[in-house]
Design a protein around this motif. Structure first.
Motif, PDB file in Angstrom:
ATOM      1  N   LEU B  32       0.857  -1.189   0.000  1.00 43.39           N
ATOM      2  CA  LEU B  32       0.000   0.000   0.000  1.00 43.39           C
ATOM      3  C   LEU B  32       0.891   1.236   0.000  1.00 43.39           C
ATOM      4  N   LEU B  33       0.872   1.960  -1.106  1.00 42.79           N
ATOM      5  CA  LEU B  33       1.724   3.138  -1.235  1.00 42.79           C
ATOM      6  C   LEU B  33       0.886   4.405  -1.168  1.00 42.79           C
ATOM      7  N   GLY B  34       1.410   5.400  -0.524  1.00 43.22           N
ATOM      8  CA  GLY B  34       0.688   6.668  -0.461  1.00 43.22           C
ATOM      9  C   GLY B  34       1.474   7.661   0.348  1.00 43.22           C
ATOM     10  N   ASN B  36       2.187  10.905   2.974  1.00 47.59           N
ATOM     11  CA  ASN B  36       1.698  11.178   4.327  1.00 47.59           C
ATOM     12  C   ASN B  36       0.279  11.722   4.257  1.00 47.59           C
ATOM     13  N   GLY B  37      -0.576  11.214   5.114  1.00 49.72           N
ATOM     14  CA  GLY B  37      -1.943  11.727   5.170  1.00 49.72           C
ATOM     15  C   GLY B  37      -2.849  11.228   4.075  1.00 49.72           C
ATOM     16  N   SER B  38      -2.407  10.252   3.292  1.00 49.77           N
ATOM     17  CA  SER B  38      -3.271   9.786   2.210  1.00 49.77           C
ATOM     18  C   SER B  38      -4.323   8.794   2.682  1.00 49.77           C
ATOM     19  N   GLY B  39      -4.255   8.395   3.936  1.00 56.07           N
ATOM     20  CA  GLY B  39      -5.330   7.564   4.485  1.00 56.07           C
ATOM     21  C   GLY B  39      -4.980   6.100   4.689  1.00 56.07           C
ATOM     22  N   LYS B  40      -3.694   5.754   4.597  1.00 52.30           N
ATOM     23  CA  LYS B  40      -3.296   4.347   4.730  1.00 52.30           C
ATOM     24  C   LYS B  40      -3.645   3.783   6.108  1.00 52.30           C
ATOM     25  N   THR B  41      -3.240   4.505   7.141  1.00 45.04           N
ATOM     26  CA  THR B  41      -3.496   4.029   8.491  1.00 45.04           C
ATOM     27  C   THR B  41      -4.995   3.931   8.759  1.00 45.04           C
ATOM     28  N   SER B 187       1.916  -1.259   4.367  1.00 41.44           N
ATOM     29  CA  SER B 187       2.001   0.114   3.883  1.00 41.44           C
ATOM     30  C   SER B 187       3.429   0.578   4.053  1.00 41.44           C
ATOM     31  N   THR B 188       3.843   1.449   3.203  1.00 38.42           N
ATOM     32  CA  THR B 188       5.209   1.955   3.314  1.00 38.42           C
ATOM     33  C   THR B 188       5.379   3.212   2.467  1.00 38.42           C
ATOM     34  N   HIS B 189       6.432   3.954   2.772  1.00 35.86           N
ATOM     35  CA  HIS B 189       6.823   5.055   1.901  1.00 35.86           C
ATOM     36  C   HIS B 189       8.023   4.632   1.076  1.00 35.86           C
ATOM     37  N   ILE B 190       8.625   3.530   1.526  1.00 30.63           N
ATOM     38  CA  ILE B 190       9.869   3.131   0.890  1.00 30.63           C
ATOM     39  C   ILE B 190       9.555   2.135  -0.205  1.00 30.63           C
ATOM     40  N   TYR B 196       9.880  -5.651  -4.847  1.00 31.33           N
ATOM     41  CA  TYR B 196      10.208  -7.021  -5.247  1.00 31.33           C
ATOM     42  C   TYR B 196       9.310  -8.059  -4.614  1.00 31.33           C
ATOM     43  N   ILE B 197       8.715  -7.760  -3.450  1.00 32.36           N
ATOM     44  CA  ILE B 197       7.959  -8.826  -2.788  1.00 32.36           C
ATOM     45  C   ILE B 197       6.458  -8.727  -3.004  1.00 32.36           C
ATOM     46  N   ALA B 198       5.971  -7.534  -3.327  1.00 32.80           N
ATOM     47  CA  ALA B 198       4.516  -7.407  -3.434  1.00 32.80           C
ATOM     48  C   ALA B 198       4.018  -7.998  -4.752  1.00 32.80           C
ATOM     49  N   ASP B 199       2.918  -8.773  -4.645  1.00 33.79           N
ATOM     50  CA  ASP B 199       2.300  -9.275  -5.860  1.00 33.79           C
ATOM     51  C   ASP B 199       1.523  -8.152  -6.523  1.00 33.79           C
ATOM     52  N   GLU B 200       1.024  -7.281  -5.681  1.00 39.68           N
ATOM     53  CA  GLU B 200       0.245  -6.188  -6.225  1.00 39.68           C
ATOM     54  C   GLU B 200       0.522  -4.896  -5.452  1.00 39.68           C
ATOM     55  N   ILE B 201       0.561  -3.805  -6.160  1.00 39.05           N
ATOM     56  CA  ILE B 201       0.774  -2.507  -5.522  1.00 39.05           C
ATOM     57  C   ILE B 201      -0.558  -1.756  -5.543  1.00 39.05           C
ATOM     58  N   ILE B 202      -0.895  -1.172  -4.387  1.00 41.33           N
ATOM     59  CA  ILE B 202      -2.112  -0.366  -4.320  1.00 41.33           C
ATOM     60  C   ILE B 202      -1.672   1.071  -4.070  1.00 41.33           C
ATOM     61  N   VAL B 203      -2.012   1.962  -4.941  1.00 44.16           N
ATOM     62  CA  VAL B 203      -1.593   3.355  -4.747  1.00 44.16           C
ATOM     63  C   VAL B 203      -2.788   4.151  -4.246  1.00 44.16           C
TER      64      VAL B 203
END
Ligand SMILES: Nc1ncnc2c1ncn2[C@@H]1O[C@H](COP(=O)(O)OP(=O)(O)OP(=O)(O)O)[C@@H](O)[C@H]1O
Ligand SMILES: [Mg+2]
Lengths: 256, 290
Positions: B32-34, B36-41, B187-190, B196-203
């Motif tokens: 889960l990429l996003g 700061n403040g994009s609502g991940k948490t 979730s991460t910023h990095i 390499y490990i995620a099967d799918e990226i959610i932006v």
């Protein structure tokens, strides 16, 4: 005769030597076989309760024990004061809001240390956990109060019922107020406010008790009514507190 | 196994933290990429049922998770972004405590706690108080906590925050081996943590689902927008101010730049295949998320 025979037989019996690796292997196989069955291990409530006792902060036991010791000293010393009756009433009146107070940090600790978020997602969630903590803490309080009542009614000419009422009414009222504060204000601030309110309450009740005639002027019937009323309020606060734990965002008192 | 997030929203007064977010998750690892403040948490908390949604619902195998209650929590593991511990707890106590809340029988709890301490490389300090731990050590303990009950659904909010490069690699390997037949959301910023490990990226942006897919699919969406060029150093300032520069390297007295732009940014710039970091910059460089 018979005994000897049994003994001989037992002594003759030799356990065959089995290498440890084989034993471990068998145990391992059995464990895996058990895990495959999909049988869920369900803990009983008693098991959960007993399991949680060791996670109550050690400081709570220490503080509660120290408090009980101080109260007992005061109660016993009262005997030699010129107005023993007044001294006893003052001691138990001041003690009861404090007994209720020392358990507050334990109740608030999930929030004070920000552990509640992880606890909420466990099988036994925050609500069950706090219910269990309340039972343990409540039992501890009742234990302390019982000792006070027994000691006081043994050493002084006061009825068991009256002493219980003199302790429990302020105890219930103080507990309700603390729970209300905890429910409304979360975080370290709540604990500090509880401490302040608690100390003022103890002082207030203590001042009232100086006019100890008041305690006997009020009839037992009125004490009884006050007791029932304060118990109802306390139960109401307890239920509300447990319910409020399900409202996620209200718990977010302190997002870092 | 299927986790359905159905038009999930969370409003705080007038501001919208999560905005009609819908997605269906099958077993796999999701990054889960996003910004700061994009609502991940906020999203993750609602998936864990510790935050009430304003509208929408989360379903596990077509049943609302609120209805599943204890049964859902039994298969759930969660690492919050900011987590705490009781000051008098040692690392091992911490895991045993959570094992007890997760309903593991005592022998199982012991076995699992020790196993996880080994996995997160904390065996040597298992009897040390947590307050003496470094940030990264605490984080690893938190990861172990989330995995105690062998969860089918594992939600990790910035699990790699504070980990050193070696521990990051360990974490990535741990997750990719653990990930079979489970739904794992991290979730991460990095970007490199999930690339390499995620099967799918959610932006995610401003509480909305912006894009999803595997790395190749989603980077395809910015194909043709990533440029490489080598310019004299005096031109760098202008380019840096005008475009999103994702990389900058001195080559002799020239400077080699990697630029993200809709149009050719300078003479001699050539298109190169985009990577996930370019995508992240493309989406989030233009301003704050809200
Ligand atoms: N309790 C709250 N009250 C009001 N607004 C909130 C609350 N919690 C979160 N928000 C707002 O919701 C939005 C999303 O926050 P959230 O913490 O989910 O973002 P995030 O993507 O996890 O950010 P970060 O990368 O910094 O962790 C933010 O704008 C935040 O200010
Ligand atoms: Mg966050």
């Amino acid at each position: 005769m018979k005994d000897k025979k049994v003994k001989n037989t037992l002594e003759k019996y030799r356990v065959p030597q089995i290498p440890n690796s084989l034993i471990d292997n068998t145990v391992g196989l059995a464990k895996r076989a058990f895990e495959r069955t999909g049988i869920k291990y369900e803990m009983s409530f008693r098991e959960i309760l007993v399991g949680q006792i060791k996670y109550i902060s050690p400081s709570l036991w220490v503080i509660q024990a120290a408090l009980l010791f101080i109260i007992l000293v005061f109660l016993l010393v009262s005997n030699s004061t010129h107005n023993a009756y007044q001294s006893v009433i003052t001691t138990i009146s001041v003690a009861s809001p404090i007994i209720a107070l020392v358990v507050i940090p334990e109740l608030a600790k999930s929030f004070n240390h920000h552990v509640w978020e992880m606890e909420s997602t466990c099988k036994f969630d925050l609500q069950k956990l706090l219910a269990i903590r309340l039972i343990i803490i409540g039992a501890l309080d009742m234990f302390v109060i019982t000792i006070m009542v027994v000691i006081t009614s043994t050493f002084y000419e006061l009825s068991f019922i009256n002493i219980s009422l003199y302790i429990l009414v302020p105890f219930n009222m103080a507990s309700s107020i603390y729970l209300y504060i905890l429910r409304r204000i979360r975080g370290k601030a709540a604990t500090i406010i509880c401490l302040t309110v608690g100390i003022f309450m103890a002082l207030g009740v203590g001042l009232l008790a100086v006019y100890s005639e008041l305690y006997t002027l009020i009839s037992t019937f009125i004490w009884m009514t006050m007791f029932i009323f304060s118990t109802v309020v306390l139960v109401y606060e307890l239920i509300h507190m447990l319910k409020s734990l399900q409202e996620g965002e209200k718990l977010e008192w302190n997002l870092p | 196994m299927e986790l359905t997030i159905d038009k999930l929203s969370k409003h705080y007064g007038d501001s919208i933290a999560v905005d009609t977010f819908s997605i269906v998750l099958q077993p796999g690892i999701y990054g889960l990429l996003g910004a700061n403040g994009s609502g991940k948490t906020t999203l993750m908390r609602m998936i864990c049922d510790i935050l009430k949604s304003t509208s929408g619902e989360v379903k596990y195998n077509n049943t609302n998770i609120k209805k599943l209650g204890e049964d859902y929590r039994d298969i759930l593991g969660y690492l919050p972004q900011h987590f705490g511990y009781y000051p008098d707890f040692k690392a091992y106590d911490f895991l045993m405590y959570f094992a007890s809340l997760k309903g593991l029988p005592h022998f199982k709890a012991k076995e699992k706690s020790l196993e996880l301490l080994e996995i997160v490389n904390l065996t040597e300090v298992k009897n040390k108080k947590i307050k003496s731990f470094s940030g990264g050590m605490k984080q690893r303990l938190g990861i172990a906590q989330a995995m105690l009950n062998d969860p089918k659904i594992l939600i990790l909010d910035e699990p790699t925050a504070g980990l050193d490069p070696k521990e990051r690699v360990r974490f990535r390997n741990l997750i990719s081996t653990f990930g079979k037949d489970r739904i794992i959301i991290l979730s991460t910023h990095i970007v490199s943590d999930v690339e390499y490990i995620a099967d799918e990226i959610i932006v995610m942006k401003s509480g909305q689902l912006l894009n999803k897919g595997n790395v190749t699919q989603i980077t395809k969406s910015i194909e043709g927008f990533v440029w490489e060029c080598t310019v004299p150093s005096k031109e760098v300032k202008y380019l840096n101010e005008t475009y999103t520069v994702s990389n900058l390297k001195n080559v002799g007295d020239q400077v080699s730049l990697r630029i993200i732009a809709d149009k050719k940014p300078c003479e001699g710039a050539v298109n190169t295949p985009p990577n996930l970091e370019d995508l992240y910059l493309y989406y989030f460089e233009e301003g704050p998320a809200l």
